[in-house]
Design an enzyme around this catalytic site. Structure first.
Site, short mmCIF file in Angstrom:
data_model
loop_
_atom_site.label_atom_id
_atom_site.label_comp_id
_atom_site.label_asym_id
_atom_site.label_seq_id
_atom_site.Cartn_x
_atom_site.Cartn_y
_atom_site.Cartn_z
N THR A 196 0.84 -1.19 0.00
CA THR A 196 0.00 0.00 0.00
C THR A 196 0.88 1.24 0.00
O THR A 196 1.86 1.33 0.74
CB THR A 196 -0.94 0.03 1.22
OG1 THR A 196 -1.87 -1.05 1.11
CG2 THR A 196 -1.71 1.34 1.30
N PHE A 198 1.15 5.08 0.93
CA PHE A 198 0.62 6.12 1.79
C PHE A 198 1.21 7.46 1.38
O PHE A 198 2.34 7.52 0.89
CB PHE A 198 1.00 5.86 3.26
CG PHE A 198 0.26 4.72 3.91
CD1 PHE A 198 -0.77 4.95 4.81
CD2 PHE A 198 0.62 3.40 3.65
CE1 PHE A 198 -1.44 3.91 5.42
CE2 PHE A 198 -0.05 2.35 4.26
CZ PHE A 198 -1.08 2.60 5.15
#
Length: 303
Positions: A196, A198
């Site tokens: 992921t 960020f």
């Protein structure tokens, strides 16, 4: 604070108190203690004071209101794509992107242990929709129904609070330790390279000339092209003719008419680079609206 399940409230209160004593070190994130946002904050800034917030809006508001110096927010996942609503929230927040961080995601399946130490069988798994999507094949193969919750660690606290042995949570392994659950299986995500991205946000942008003088930089922007034929093609031509590499381009609708399309883009480079300045000037000519969300150090080389 009181939107979190009961097992998380004491931890949330403790972390809120620490952040309030030194807001300059506080980094807000969405989710209960132990979620991937918490992990991302500690990896990005190991000396920070992590501040859990129930929603993305709450995490952004913490920065706008001075309760945190920065927020760290997931924007996209390698397996499940864009995080819902984030393209609307970032431009509307008035904050600036000052960094990015890539987090390797590993999900664990956890549940309540009986007196003899056994767990399951499970009929429902609670987690954030992104985590459920990243583990959808695993859950389908076992006949476990996915149930959306606000965040991964909050889902673990919710399972603990409910006390139902047929319910489980998909969350980082630290959540099992924090909320007294037993890990049944680790690495239940469907892809081994699950990652992921960020972004880190603050009230003030970095100065490209001084803060980004060394190393490659990224710039994120949102724009709306004019409602004329080939407007997007012409706008993109500014990047092509000036040799500026665009690593992301996503569209989303603005309003209910479906006639105004906004675009969210990442480019390599920063204002002050001659090629970037020329490209942005050309893009602006073909746009009704153009806004830079921030320039920041590139965290990972892109192919």
């Amino acid at each position: 604070m009181h939107s979190f399940p009961q097992p998380a409230l004491a931890l949330v209160a403790e972390m809120e108190q620490a952040a309030a004593a030194d807001p300059s070190r506080a980094v807000s994130f969405q989710g209960a203690p132990g979620c991937n946002g918490h992990r991302a904050a500690m990896e990005y800034a190991p000396d920070c004071l992590p501040l859990p917030c129930f929603s993305f809006e709450d995490a952004l508001d913490a920065v706008k209101e001075g309760r945190a110096a920065k927020a760290i927010i997931p924007i996209e996942n390698s397996q499940h794509g864009r995080v819902a609503d984030i393209h609307f929230l970032l431009p509307e927040s008035g904050l600036y992107i000052i960094g990015e961080h890539f987090l390797r995601i590993s999900h664990a399946l956890m549940g309540l242990a009986r007196a003899d130490g056994s767990t399951g069988p499970f009929s429902a798994a609670y987690s954030h929709p992104q985590a459920l999507g990243q583990s959808r094949h695993y859950l389908r193969e076992r006949g476990i129904v996915p149930m959306a919750y606000a965040d991964t660690a909050g889902a673990a606290a919710f399972v603990k609070e409910q006390g139902d042995p047929a319910a489980c949570a998909i969350a980082p392994r630290i959540a099992a330790e924090l909320y007294g659950l037993k890990i049944v299986e680790e690495e239940v995500e469907d892809a081994a390279d699950n990652t992921t991205r960020f972004v880190v946000l603050a009230n003030m942008p970095l100065d490209p000339a001084t803060d980004l003088a060394e190393g490659p930089a990224m710039t994120t922007l949102v724009f709306e092209v004019r409602n004329v034929p080939a407007a997007l093609y012409k706008a993109m031509g500014g990047f092509a003719t000036n040799g500026v590499n665009m690593t992301k381009l996503e569209s989303y609708q603005k309003g209910a008419s479906f006639a105004a399309t906004m675009f969210f883009a990442d480019i390599i480079g920063k204002p002050g680079d001659p090629a970037v300045d020329l490209a942005l000037e050309e893009v602006a000519f073909h746009c009704k609206h153009l806004r830079l969300l921030g320039s920041y150090p590139q965290a990972r080389a892109r192919g």
